[in-house]
Design a protein around this motif. Sequence first.
Motif, PDB file in Angstrom:
ATOM      1  N   ALA A   1      -2.394  31.326 -63.502  1.00  0.00           N
ATOM      2  CA  ALA A   1      -1.816  32.476 -64.201  1.00  0.00           C
ATOM      3  C   ALA A   1      -0.542  32.056 -64.940  1.00  0.00           C
ATOM      4  CB  ALA A   1      -1.518  33.600 -63.221  1.00  0.00           C
ATOM      5  N   LEU A   2       0.244  31.196 -64.319  1.00  0.00           N
ATOM      6  CA  LEU A   2       1.468  30.723 -64.976  1.00  0.00           C
ATOM      7  C   LEU A   2       1.148  29.777 -66.138  1.00  0.00           C
ATOM      8  CD1 LEU A   2       3.754  30.310 -61.861  1.00  0.00           C
ATOM      9  CD2 LEU A   2       3.984  32.005 -63.696  1.00  0.00           C
ATOM     10  N   SER A   3       0.060  29.030 -66.032  1.00  0.00           N
ATOM     11  CA  SER A   3      -0.385  28.202 -67.161  1.00  0.00           C
ATOM     12  C   SER A   3      -0.773  29.079 -68.345  1.00  0.00           C
ATOM     13  CB  SER A   3      -1.572  27.326 -66.770  1.00  0.00           C
ATOM     14  OG  SER A   3      -1.171  26.208 -66.041  1.00  0.00           O
ATOM     15  N   LEU A   4      -1.447  30.180 -68.052  1.00  0.00           N
ATOM     16  CA  LEU A   4      -1.815  31.120 -69.113  1.00  0.00           C
ATOM     17  C   LEU A   4      -0.573  31.766 -69.724  1.00  0.00           C
ATOM     18  CD1 LEU A   4      -4.169  32.374 -70.645  1.00  0.00           C
ATOM     19  CD2 LEU A   4      -4.325  34.106 -68.851  1.00  0.00           C
ATOM     20  N   LEU A   5       0.410  32.104 -68.897  1.00  0.00           N
ATOM     21  CA  LEU A   5       1.671  32.649 -69.400  1.00  0.00           C
ATOM     22  C   LEU A   5       2.374  31.644 -70.306  1.00  0.00           C
ATOM     23  CD1 LEU A   5       3.840  34.882 -69.410  1.00  0.00           C
ATOM     24  CD2 LEU A   5       4.816  33.766 -67.379  1.00  0.00           C
ATOM     25  N   ALA A   6       2.369  30.381 -69.919  1.00  0.00           N
ATOM     26  CA  ALA A   6       2.972  29.335 -70.755  1.00  0.00           C
ATOM     27  C   ALA A   6       2.258  29.266 -72.101  1.00  0.00           C
ATOM     28  CB  ALA A   6       2.904  27.984 -70.045  1.00  0.00           C
ATOM     29  N   ALA A   7       0.936  29.323 -72.084  1.00  0.00           N
ATOM     30  CA  ALA A   7       0.159  29.270 -73.325  1.00  0.00           C
ATOM     31  C   ALA A   7       0.511  30.430 -74.239  1.00  0.00           C
ATOM     32  CB  ALA A   7      -1.332  29.279 -73.006  1.00  0.00           C
ATOM     33  N   ILE A   8       0.579  31.628 -73.683  1.00  0.00           N
ATOM     34  CA  ILE A   8       0.915  32.815 -74.475  1.00  0.00           C
ATOM     35  C   ILE A   8       2.322  32.689 -75.053  1.00  0.00           C
ATOM     36  CG2 ILE A   8       1.368  35.297 -74.305  1.00  0.00           C
ATOM     37  CD1 ILE A   8      -0.959  35.329 -72.190  1.00  0.00           C
ATOM     38  N   THR A   9       3.229  32.146 -74.257  1.00  0.00           N
ATOM     39  CA  THR A   9       4.601  31.944 -74.731  1.00  0.00           C
ATOM     40  C   THR A   9       4.632  30.964 -75.899  1.00  0.00           C
ATOM     41  OG1 THR A   9       5.416  32.356 -72.505  1.00  0.00           O
ATOM     42  CG2 THR A   9       6.933  31.273 -74.025  1.00  0.00           C
ATOM     43  N   TYR A  10       3.905  29.851 -75.780  1.00  0.00           N
ATOM     44  CA  TYR A  10       3.872  28.867 -76.871  1.00  0.00           C
ATOM     45  C   TYR A  10       3.281  29.466 -78.147  1.00  0.00           C
ATOM     46  CZ  TYR A  10       5.146  25.199 -73.555  1.00  0.00           C
ATOM     47  OH  TYR A  10       5.808  24.426 -72.640  1.00  0.00           O
ATOM     48  N   ILE A  11       2.244  30.265 -78.000  1.00  0.00           N
ATOM     49  CA  ILE A  11       1.651  30.918 -79.170  1.00  0.00           C
ATOM     50  C   ILE A  11       2.670  31.842 -79.821  1.00  0.00           C
ATOM     51  CG2 ILE A  11      -0.081  32.603 -79.927  1.00  0.00           C
ATOM     52  CD1 ILE A  11      -1.907  31.448 -77.661  1.00  0.00           C
ATOM     53  N   ALA A  12       3.347  32.655 -79.025  1.00  0.00           N
ATOM     54  CA  ALA A  12       4.315  33.615 -79.548  1.00  0.00           C
ATOM     55  C   ALA A  12       5.489  32.924 -80.234  1.00  0.00           C
ATOM     56  CB  ALA A  12       4.813  34.521 -78.420  1.00  0.00           C
ATOM     57  N   VAL A  13       6.000  31.865 -79.633  1.00  0.00           N
ATOM     58  CA  VAL A  13       7.115  31.136 -80.255  1.00  0.00           C
ATOM     59  C   VAL A  13       6.652  30.497 -81.567  1.00  0.00           C
ATOM     60  CG1 VAL A  13       8.741  29.215 -80.022  1.00  0.00           C
ATOM     61  CG2 VAL A  13       8.325  30.710 -78.079  1.00  0.00           C
ATOM     62  N   THR A  14       5.469  29.920 -81.566  1.00  0.00           N
ATOM     63  CA  THR A  14       4.948  29.303 -82.793  1.00  0.00           C
ATOM     64  C   THR A  14       4.872  30.326 -83.920  1.00  0.00           C
ATOM     65  OG1 THR A  14       3.625  27.755 -81.483  1.00  0.00           O
ATOM     66  CG2 THR A  14       3.023  28.012 -83.795  1.00  0.00           C
ATOM     67  N   VAL A  15       4.313  31.482 -83.640  1.00  0.00           N
ATOM     68  CA  VAL A  15       4.185  32.536 -84.654  1.00  0.00           C
ATOM     69  C   VAL A  15       5.564  32.990 -85.126  1.00  0.00           C
ATOM     70  CG1 VAL A  15       3.416  34.911 -85.055  1.00  0.00           C
ATOM     71  CG2 VAL A  15       1.916  33.288 -83.880  1.00  0.00           C
ATOM     72  N   ALA A  16       6.492  33.194 -84.202  1.00  0.00           N
ATOM     73  CA  ALA A  16       7.837  33.649 -84.569  1.00  0.00           C
ATOM     74  C   ALA A  16       8.553  32.607 -85.430  1.00  0.00           C
ATOM     75  CB  ALA A  16       8.651  33.970 -83.319  1.00  0.00           C
TER      76      ALA A  16
END
Length: 132
Positions: free
Chosen positions: A50-65
């Motif tokens: 679950a924390l790996s998935l959270l990390a992935a979502i965070t990386y996607i969000a930072v990339t987009v921002a």
Amino acid sequence: MSTESTTTGRGSRGFEIVLIAVYGIFALSATARSLVQVLRDFSYAPVAYALSLLAAITYIAVTVALVRGGRSSALARRLCIAELAGVLIVGTLTLVDPALFPDATVWGHFGQGYGFVPLLLPVLALFYLRRR
């Protein structure tokens, strides 16, 4: 326009492009890894996956921002702070309670499996965003 300001602008943009590229690579790799983990064996290490998935979502969000820039810079800054907190919290938990993490995560051991890039990346991004 002076040569100095042109050079500085290019250097700054070059660093931004590299930063976005690294975040994009981490977004893709963390997403692929976490989806495989969650879909194949979630019950084996639910907290870690679950924390790996959270990390992935965070990386996607930072990339987009970062790509959007402008007003999204404030969002990128907040996301990078959350990312750094995540790396520090998960890194600490992997040392304090290794039983929660029977399998590796992106942020586990402060990103040791990835050359500590997960720990350094938000620091570099925050430094860049502050200077910009």
